[in-house]
Design an enzyme around this catalytic site. Sequence first.
Site, short mmCIF file in Angstrom:
data_model
loop_
_atom_site.label_atom_id
_atom_site.label_comp_id
_atom_site.label_asym_id
_atom_site.label_seq_id
_atom_site.Cartn_x
_atom_site.Cartn_y
_atom_site.Cartn_z
N ASN A 1 4.62 4.23 -2.86
CA ASN A 1 4.91 3.20 -2.35
C ASN A 1 6.20 2.27 -2.05
O ASN A 1 6.71 2.01 -1.17
CB ASN A 1 3.48 2.78 -2.59
CG ASN A 1 2.20 2.85 -1.47
OD1 ASN A 1 2.97 3.46 -0.32
ND2 ASN A 1 0.99 2.37 -1.36
N GLU B 1 -6.40 4.49 -2.21
CA GLU B 1 -5.70 5.95 -2.44
C GLU B 1 -7.01 6.69 -3.18
O GLU B 1 -6.29 8.15 -3.30
CB GLU B 1 -4.74 6.57 -3.64
CG GLU B 1 -4.91 5.88 -5.01
CD GLU B 1 -4.60 4.40 -5.06
OE1 GLU B 1 -4.30 4.23 -6.77
OE2 GLU B 1 -4.10 3.43 -3.94
N ASP C 1 -8.70 10.90 -6.37
CA ASP C 1 -7.25 10.17 -6.82
C ASP C 1 -5.61 10.89 -6.66
O ASP C 1 -5.26 11.37 -7.17
CB ASP C 1 -7.88 9.24 -8.04
CG ASP C 1 -6.22 7.36 -7.72
OD1 ASP C 1 -7.48 7.19 -7.01
OD2 ASP C 1 -5.49 7.60 -8.53
N ILE C 2 -4.62 10.12 -5.50
CA ILE C 2 -3.40 10.55 -5.80
C ILE C 2 -2.69 9.78 -7.08
O ILE C 2 -2.80 9.19 -7.19
CB ILE C 2 -3.02 9.83 -4.31
CG1 ILE C 2 -3.72 10.24 -3.25
CG2 ILE C 2 -1.59 10.60 -4.69
CD1 ILE C 2 -3.04 10.13 -2.18
N ASP D 1 1.47 5.57 4.14
CA ASP D 1 0.20 5.94 4.53
C ASP D 1 0.38 6.68 5.27
O ASP D 1 -1.04 7.75 5.38
CB ASP D 1 0.10 4.86 5.55
CG ASP D 1 0.03 3.65 5.43
OD1 ASP D 1 -0.92 3.40 4.42
OD2 ASP D 1 -0.32 2.41 6.73
#
Length: 333
Positions: free
Chosen positions: A216, A251, A208-209, A225
């Site tokens: 964003n 993400e 997971d980011i 993206d």
Amino acid sequence: MSFEDDYQVTSKFSEHTHDFLSSHLIAPTPVNYSVIYLYISNENEMLSAAIDKTLQRGELITADFIADLFKRYVSFTQQIENTILAPFEQTLSDTLEQIDKQVDNEDKAATNLQKLDKILAKSKNNASMDNIVSYLYNTINNTKAQHEALSQKLTKTQQEINQLKDKLASSREEALVDSLTGLLNRRGCDEKLQHLDHADTHSSLAIDIDHFKKVNDTFGHFIGDKVIQRIAKTIQSHIGEQDIAVRFGGEEFVVVMANTPITEAKKTAEKIRLSISKMKLKQRDTNTYLPPISVSIGIAQNDNISEWTTLFEQADNALYQAKNSGRNRCICA
């Protein structure tokens, strides 16, 4: 069910399919025929429900509507090939073979009649017989021409079927892949997992980011993206061809490392994490670098686990431990 009974049932479905298309003034193209055949035979419940709902509202069934149904309910499944195309293609092939034999027989008959006609033409006393032979010769040639024309039409239909099969294969492939990253999506993951023996040792990475919402919110979804795409490429570059890389949503990514124990999986996870932390991403419009990007990774192995979902849940729980422990780290379940 016997072959005769099965043939009668499918013939009835086919007849009703043609009647339906004709009554709605829709051309019997392979796509239109396939969708309505599945509706008539009730082979696809969701497709049938959509058509019934439209009919109940008194709306027109159009070719565009059918094309949309084909894309939504048919193109990504194997059902149309197994239920319609395979038996239809076999029937078409058998029919073409029979026509070829018939044309061959007609060629031989025409040749023999032509020889007979030449013999009779030498005699002045066989005018009536000569007329009969000429009539038969012309009739056979006309029939032959009709058979050849039919053969050409059926061959064209065969080409349309081949085009439809290519379209189905392409649509199925697209349905299994995440359009943004080129990694598998969940459906693609499920299909790939069917080819792995759960009894073997496999490991899963849940990736997971970190703080992705901030990326964003600060730089916009277009940049977000791009970040997802770069991370997807980094993940893909660190795993083997037998491994399964998936964009699980947003993400979050999942990697199934086939025939890999958790000790080896953790080494790969660390390489992925370090590579991502060293990435330098520049925003072209402003020529400025984005803040460092990091990921948290949970790792699990399928020890005494009978379901893939359980393995993913264990990796996901380890991911949350990594998040709660400060992020930008790998933790084993």
